[in-house]
Design a protein around this motif. Structure first.
Motif, PDB file in Angstrom:
ATOM      1  N   ILE A   6       0.845  -1.192   0.000  1.00 21.62           N
ATOM      2  CA  ILE A   6       0.000   0.000   0.000  1.00 21.62           C
ATOM      3  C   ILE A   6       0.886   1.250   0.000  1.00 21.62           C
ATOM      4  O   ILE A   6       1.997   1.233   0.507  1.00 21.62           O
ATOM      5  CB  ILE A   6      -1.008   0.008   1.170  1.00 21.62           C
ATOM      6  N   MET A   7       0.368   2.294  -0.630  1.00 24.80           N
ATOM      7  CA  MET A   7       1.184   3.492  -0.894  1.00 24.80           C
ATOM      8  C   MET A   7       0.544   4.729  -0.273  1.00 24.80           C
ATOM      9  O   MET A   7      -0.661   4.938  -0.408  1.00 24.80           O
ATOM     10  CB  MET A   7       1.274   3.662  -2.408  1.00 24.80           C
ATOM     11  N   TYR A   8       1.380   5.528   0.379  1.00 29.29           N
ATOM     12  CA  TYR A   8       0.912   6.800   0.940  1.00 29.29           C
ATOM     13  C   TYR A   8       1.808   7.952   0.493  1.00 29.29           C
ATOM     14  O   TYR A   8       3.008   7.765   0.272  1.00 29.29           O
ATOM     15  CB  TYR A   8       0.922   6.765   2.475  1.00 29.29           C
ATOM     16  N   HIS A   9       1.178   9.138   0.382  1.00 27.93           N
ATOM     17  CA  HIS A   9       1.955  10.367   0.220  1.00 27.93           C
ATOM     18  C   HIS A   9       1.761  11.202   1.498  1.00 27.93           C
ATOM     19  O   HIS A   9       2.261  10.823   2.521  1.00 27.93           O
ATOM     20  CB  HIS A   9       1.540  11.099  -1.054  1.00 27.93           C
ATOM     21  N   TYR A  10       0.952  12.282   1.397  1.00 28.62           N
ATOM     22  CA  TYR A  10       0.763  13.130   2.585  1.00 28.62           C
ATOM     23  C   TYR A  10      -0.145  12.462   3.617  1.00 28.62           C
ATOM     24  O   TYR A  10      -1.219  11.968   3.278  1.00 28.62           O
ATOM     25  CB  TYR A  10       0.119  14.458   2.189  1.00 28.62           C
ATOM     26  N   VAL A  11       0.298  12.472   4.886  1.00 28.13           N
ATOM     27  CA  VAL A  11      -0.550  12.021   5.990  1.00 28.13           C
ATOM     28  C   VAL A  11      -0.712  13.224   6.912  1.00 28.13           C
ATOM     29  O   VAL A  11       0.146  13.492   7.762  1.00 28.13           O
ATOM     30  CB  VAL A  11       0.082  10.833   6.747  1.00 28.13           C
ATOM     31  N   ARG A  12      -1.769  13.997   6.705  1.00 32.35           N
ATOM     32  CA  ARG A  12      -1.988  15.208   7.506  1.00 32.35           C
ATOM     33  C   ARG A  12      -3.439  15.657   7.369  1.00 32.35           C
ATOM     34  O   ARG A  12      -4.167  15.169   6.510  1.00 32.35           O
ATOM     35  CB  ARG A  12      -1.023  16.311   7.071  1.00 32.35           C
ATOM     36  N   GLU A  13      -3.851  16.590   8.223  1.00 33.42           N
ATOM     37  CA  GLU A  13      -5.249  17.030   8.200  1.00 33.42           C
ATOM     38  C   GLU A  13      -5.590  17.652   6.847  1.00 33.42           C
ATOM     39  O   GLU A  13      -4.838  18.470   6.320  1.00 33.42           O
ATOM     40  CB  GLU A  13      -5.511  18.047   9.321  1.00 33.42           C
ATOM     41  N   LYS A  14      -6.745  17.258   6.314  1.00 32.44           N
ATOM     42  CA  LYS A  14      -7.144  17.709   4.976  1.00 32.44           C
ATOM     43  C   LYS A  14      -7.251  19.236   4.885  1.00 32.44           C
ATOM     44  O   LYS A  14      -6.846  19.836   3.899  1.00 32.44           O
ATOM     45  CB  LYS A  14      -8.495  17.094   4.609  1.00 32.44           C
ATOM     46  N   GLU A  15      -7.797  19.870   5.958  1.00 28.01           N
ATOM     47  CA  GLU A  15      -8.017  21.321   5.911  1.00 28.01           C
ATOM     48  C   GLU A  15      -6.691  22.088   5.820  1.00 28.01           C
ATOM     49  O   GLU A  15      -6.632  23.177   5.277  1.00 28.01           O
ATOM     50  CB  GLU A  15      -8.752  21.821   7.167  1.00 28.01           C
ATOM     51  N   SER A  16      -5.613  21.495   6.351  1.00 31.90           N
ATOM     52  CA  SER A  16      -4.341  22.207   6.367  1.00 31.90           C
ATOM     53  C   SER A  16      -3.603  22.020   5.050  1.00 31.90           C
ATOM     54  O   SER A  16      -2.540  22.578   4.835  1.00 31.90           O
ATOM     55  CB  SER A  16      -3.462  21.678   7.499  1.00 31.90           C
ATOM     56  N   TRP A  17      -4.161  21.216   4.158  1.00 37.52           N
ATOM     57  CA  TRP A  17      -3.391  20.853   2.972  1.00 37.52           C
ATOM     58  C   TRP A  17      -4.313  20.627   1.786  1.00 37.52           C
ATOM     59  O   TRP A  17      -4.449  19.521   1.286  1.00 37.52           O
ATOM     60  CB  TRP A  17      -2.546  19.606   3.281  1.00 37.52           C
ATOM     61  N   THR A  18      -4.945  21.721   1.335  1.00 36.33           N
ATOM     62  CA  THR A  18      -5.932  21.602   0.264  1.00 36.33           C
ATOM     63  C   THR A  18      -5.291  21.528  -1.117  1.00 36.33           C
ATOM     64  O   THR A  18      -5.963  21.271  -2.093  1.00 36.33           O
ATOM     65  CB  THR A  18      -6.899  22.811   0.288  1.00 36.33           C
ATOM     66  N   GLY A  19      -3.974  21.760  -1.191  1.00 33.19           N
ATOM     67  CA  GLY A  19      -3.290  21.745  -2.489  1.00 33.19           C
ATOM     68  C   GLY A  19      -3.075  20.346  -3.039  1.00 33.19           C
ATOM     69  O   GLY A  19      -2.675  20.178  -4.185  1.00 33.19           O
ATOM     70  N   SER A  20      -3.332  19.303  -2.225  1.00 34.85           N
ATOM     71  CA  SER A  20      -3.178  17.933  -2.705  1.00 34.85           C
ATOM     72  C   SER A  20      -4.208  17.038  -2.001  1.00 34.85           C
ATOM     73  O   SER A  20      -5.195  17.536  -1.500  1.00 34.85           O
ATOM     74  CB  SER A  20      -1.752  17.456  -2.430  1.00 34.85           C
ATOM     75  N   VAL A  21      -3.965  15.713  -2.013  1.00 40.24           N
ATOM     76  CA  VAL A  21      -4.945  14.785  -1.447  1.00 40.24           C
ATOM     77  C   VAL A  21      -4.353  14.048  -0.242  1.00 40.24           C
ATOM     78  O   VAL A  21      -3.882  12.927  -0.376  1.00 40.24           O
ATOM     79  CB  VAL A  21      -5.365  13.712  -2.490  1.00 40.24           C
ATOM     80  N   PRO A  22      -4.347  14.679   0.947  1.00 40.17           N
ATOM     81  CA  PRO A  22      -3.785  13.982   2.107  1.00 40.17           C
ATOM     82  C   PRO A  22      -4.781  12.980   2.694  1.00 40.17           C
ATOM     83  O   PRO A  22      -5.981  13.084   2.450  1.00 40.17           O
ATOM     84  CB  PRO A  22      -3.541  15.110   3.108  1.00 40.17           C
ATOM     85  N   ILE A  23      -4.256  12.022   3.452  1.00 38.70           N
ATOM     86  CA  ILE A  23      -5.130  11.186   4.278  1.00 38.70           C
ATOM     87  C   ILE A  23      -4.972  11.723   5.704  1.00 38.70           C
ATOM     88  O   ILE A  23      -3.860  12.071   6.118  1.00 38.70           O
ATOM     89  CB  ILE A  23      -4.768   9.698   4.174  1.00 38.70           C
TER      90      ILE A  23
END
Ligand SMILES: [Zn+2]
Length: 295
Positions: A6-23
């Motif tokens: 399984i693959m992850y990129h950003y793991v952070r709150e969505k509201e703080s990082w609207t420029g991409s697709v975090p989990i």
């Protein structure tokens, strides 16, 4: 059931990082708990182990700071290993790939204001039709801005506009790098706590068709960086953009070169099950930032 990566990129709150697709950290933890219950979570080095349950490798691309502050901490708490990949240029020579600058700027500045500024600086044609490429973005200005950054501007113009914005927020590009990427000391700590570190890239450039040249410019210097700074001789590789448009050719041409240089395997962005065994070289991965695989 089959093995998975399984693959992850950003793991952070969505509201703080609207420029991409975090989990979000919470969803990430839930997914890992579910995987832990259903799979044997292993390090790439333990691929050939015989296990009762099917095997799973948890992989991370780009080595952004959130993977250290959030993901690594969760893995440690749940006592499972992860596989993280290093991009050396930001740490070694202060160069940030354009797409990370775009994520940062879109997360922190207003889309309509960016669009006005871009129109003041550059000659921009009507993008109504072309920007449909980003139809999943509800905001029209965001669709336009993404198109301008990713397709319209040359790298230099793009870089100078985006770096200026980042410097406004962070004071300097160097302080942005310090805040945005996992540091050398943190990578060493992760290694010492059982995490596997592999090669991602030098500058996150796309594969252009010459495997040896690509190895020399985007893989070998990262390997040397890891040997010198982290005291690791990496054995695992994850290509930037999964190899992009030329992924099929890249996998065929690059494999013998990687093998000759001591690599044992590499990871794709093909979303499918896989067989975790070093008789294979390329391993498929499910993108869990987009959560198609696990609810
Ligand atoms: Zn990447």
């Amino acid at each position: 059931m089959h093995d998975i990566v399984i693959m992850y990129h950003y793991v952070r709150e969505k509201e703080s990082w609207t420029g991409s697709v975090p989990i979000s950290p919470e969803d990430f933890r839930k997914q890992i708990e579910w995987v832990k219950g259903n799979y044997e979570i292993i390090s790439p080095d333990d691929m050939n182990r015989i296990t009762k349950k099917p095997k799973c490798i948890i992989s991370f691309d780009d080595a952004t700071k959130d993977q250290y502050t959030v993901a690594y901490k969760v893995l440690k708490e749940l006592d499972v290993p992860g596989y993280f990949t290093v991009m050396s240029a930001p740490l070694e020579c202060g160069v940030v790939p354009i797409f990370h600058l775009v994520h940062m700027v879109l997360s922190h500045f207003n889309d309509e204001e960016i669009w006005k500024e871009l129109n003041g600086k550059f000659e921009i044609p009507d993008l109504t039709e072309k920007s449909a490429y980003y139809s999943y973005e509800p905001n029209m200005y965001r669709r336009y801005n993404k198109y301008v950054f990713n397709f319209l501007l040359d790298e230099q113009s793009c870089r100078s506009y985006l770096e200026e914005k980042v410097v406004k927020l962070y004071g300097s590009l160097q302080s942005f790098i310090k805040a945005f990427y996992i540091s050398i000391e943190e990578l060493v700590e992760m290694k010492e706590n059982g995490m596997t570190l592999g090669v991602h890239c030098v500058k996150h450039l796309p594969y252009k068709g010459d495997a040896q040249e690509f190895y020399n410019t985007e893989i070998a210097p990262c390997k040397v960086f890891m040997q010198q700074e982290l005291e690791i001789t990496p054995k695992w590789y994850t290509p930037a953009f999964g190899g992009g448009e030329n992924a099929l050719q890249m996998r065929a041409d690059l494999e013998p070169i990687l093998r000759a240089n001591g690599f044992r395997g590499a990871f794709t962005t093909i979303e499918d099950y896989t067989i975790l065994n070093t008789n294979n070289f390329w391993f498929n991965r499910f993108d869990c930032n987009r959560s198609k695989f696990i609810r």
